[in-house]
Scaffold this motif. Sequence first.
Motif, PDB file in Angstrom:
ATOM      1  N   ASN A   1       0.853  -1.181   0.000  1.00 45.25           N
ATOM      2  CA  ASN A   1       0.000   0.000   0.000  1.00 45.25           C
ATOM      3  C   ASN A   1       0.885   1.225   0.000  1.00 45.25           C
ATOM      4  O   ASN A   1       1.824   1.314   0.793  1.00 45.25           O
ATOM      5  CB  ASN A   1      -0.886   0.029   1.252  1.00 45.25           C
ATOM      6  CG  ASN A   1      -2.160  -0.757   1.069  1.00 45.25           C
ATOM      7  OD1 ASN A   1      -2.798  -0.685   0.016  1.00 45.25           O
ATOM      8  ND2 ASN A   1      -2.542  -1.504   2.076  1.00 45.25           N
TER       9      ASN A   1
ATOM     10  N   ARG B   1       0.682   5.216   0.632  1.00 46.58           N
ATOM     11  CA  ARG B   1      -0.149   6.320   1.117  1.00 46.58           C
ATOM     12  C   ARG B   1       0.622   7.595   0.851  1.00 46.58           C
ATOM     13  O   ARG B   1       1.618   7.879   1.518  1.00 46.58           O
ATOM     14  CB  ARG B   1      -0.429   6.134   2.612  1.00 46.58           C
ATOM     15  CG  ARG B   1      -1.374   7.173   3.174  1.00 46.58           C
ATOM     16  CD  ARG B   1      -2.020   6.701   4.455  1.00 46.58           C
ATOM     17  NE  ARG B   1      -1.045   6.568   5.522  1.00 46.58           N
ATOM     18  CZ  ARG B   1      -1.309   5.974   6.690  1.00 46.58           C
ATOM     19  NH1 ARG B   1      -2.485   5.454   6.940  1.00 46.58           N
ATOM     20  NH2 ARG B   1      -0.373   5.880   7.603  1.00 46.58           N
TER      21      ARG B   1
ATOM     22  N   TYR C   1      -2.949   0.547  -3.922  1.00 47.31           N
ATOM     23  CA  TYR C   1      -2.554  -0.823  -3.584  1.00 47.31           C
ATOM     24  C   TYR C   1      -1.909  -1.440  -4.816  1.00 47.31           C
ATOM     25  O   TYR C   1      -2.489  -1.402  -5.898  1.00 47.31           O
ATOM     26  CB  TYR C   1      -3.803  -1.601  -3.160  1.00 47.31           C
ATOM     27  CG  TYR C   1      -3.563  -3.067  -2.870  1.00 47.31           C
ATOM     28  CD1 TYR C   1      -2.552  -3.461  -1.997  1.00 47.31           C
ATOM     29  CD2 TYR C   1      -4.354  -4.035  -3.465  1.00 47.31           C
ATOM     30  CE1 TYR C   1      -2.337  -4.801  -1.732  1.00 47.31           C
ATOM     31  CE2 TYR C   1      -4.142  -5.389  -3.195  1.00 47.31           C
ATOM     32  CZ  TYR C   1      -3.140  -5.759  -2.333  1.00 47.31           C
ATOM     33  OH  TYR C   1      -2.926  -7.082  -2.074  1.00 47.31           O
TER      34      TYR C   1
ATOM     35  N   ASN D   1      -4.519  -0.590  -7.737  1.00 46.98           N
ATOM     36  CA  ASN D   1      -5.854  -0.027  -7.536  1.00 46.98           C
ATOM     37  C   ASN D   1      -5.774   1.207  -6.648  1.00 46.98           C
ATOM     38  O   ASN D   1      -5.037   1.232  -5.670  1.00 46.98           O
ATOM     39  CB  ASN D   1      -6.796  -1.078  -6.920  1.00 46.98           C
ATOM     40  CG  ASN D   1      -8.241  -0.639  -6.986  1.00 46.98           C
ATOM     41  OD1 ASN D   1      -8.616   0.250  -7.754  1.00 46.98           O
ATOM     42  ND2 ASN D   1      -9.075  -1.248  -6.158  1.00 46.98           N
TER      43      ASN D   1
ATOM     44  N   THR E   1      -7.294   2.963  -3.912  1.00 41.68           N
ATOM     45  CA  THR E   1      -8.213   2.565  -2.846  1.00 41.68           C
ATOM     46  C   THR E   1      -8.897   3.776  -2.238  1.00 41.68           C
ATOM     47  O   THR E   1     -10.025   3.692  -1.766  1.00 41.68           O
ATOM     48  CB  THR E   1      -7.445   1.821  -1.739  1.00 41.68           C
ATOM     49  OG1 THR E   1      -6.461   0.997  -2.344  1.00 41.68           O
ATOM     50  CG2 THR E   1      -8.364   0.934  -0.946  1.00 41.68           C
ATOM     51  N   SER E   2      -8.198   4.886  -2.216  1.00 36.62           N
ATOM     52  CA  SER E   2      -8.766   6.075  -1.589  1.00 36.62           C
ATOM     53  C   SER E   2      -8.081   7.320  -2.139  1.00 36.62           C
ATOM     54  O   SER E   2      -6.882   7.299  -2.441  1.00 36.62           O
ATOM     55  CB  SER E   2      -8.592   5.944  -0.073  1.00 36.62           C
ATOM     56  OG  SER E   2      -8.498   7.193   0.545  1.00 36.62           O
TER      57      SER E   2
END
Length: 117
Positions: A76, A78, A97, A106, A108-109
């Motif tokens: 991940n 961030r 991710y 992907n 994710t946020s």
Amino acid sequence: MGYHHSLLFLSLLLVVAAARRPEAVVGGWSPIKDLKEPHVAEIANYAVGEYDKRSGAKLKLVKVVKGETQVVAGTNYRLVLAAKDGSATANYEAVVYEKPWLRFRNLTSFVVVGPLS
Ligand SMILES: *[C@@H]1O[C@H](CO)[C@@H](O)[C@H](O)[C@H]1NC(C)=O
């Protein structure tokens, strides 16, 4: 050993295991040392591009402000990104991710975290 003793023993084991965890551990977030690394830029560009594609926005990446990675079954990312929406620049937090060996990625946020200071 009786049931309660086994439970106590198990709890002790977990406490000891937790205390011994090294800093960069599976599941923990660690800071990205080199934010200018090409792969970090690639992830950042992917995040902004994917966000634009999904939302219809026209954000442009300005730079990566901050970044952390978390190793799971994959990684991940961030990232705090500065991106431009027309003439307005703001900071966004994107989570991507990635499973590089499957070429899977992907977003994710992707949320705004505030105007550029
Ligand atoms: C990508 O992430 C979004 C948001 O968490 C999720 O809804 C979607 O199912 C994910 N797509 C894939 C292919 O995993």
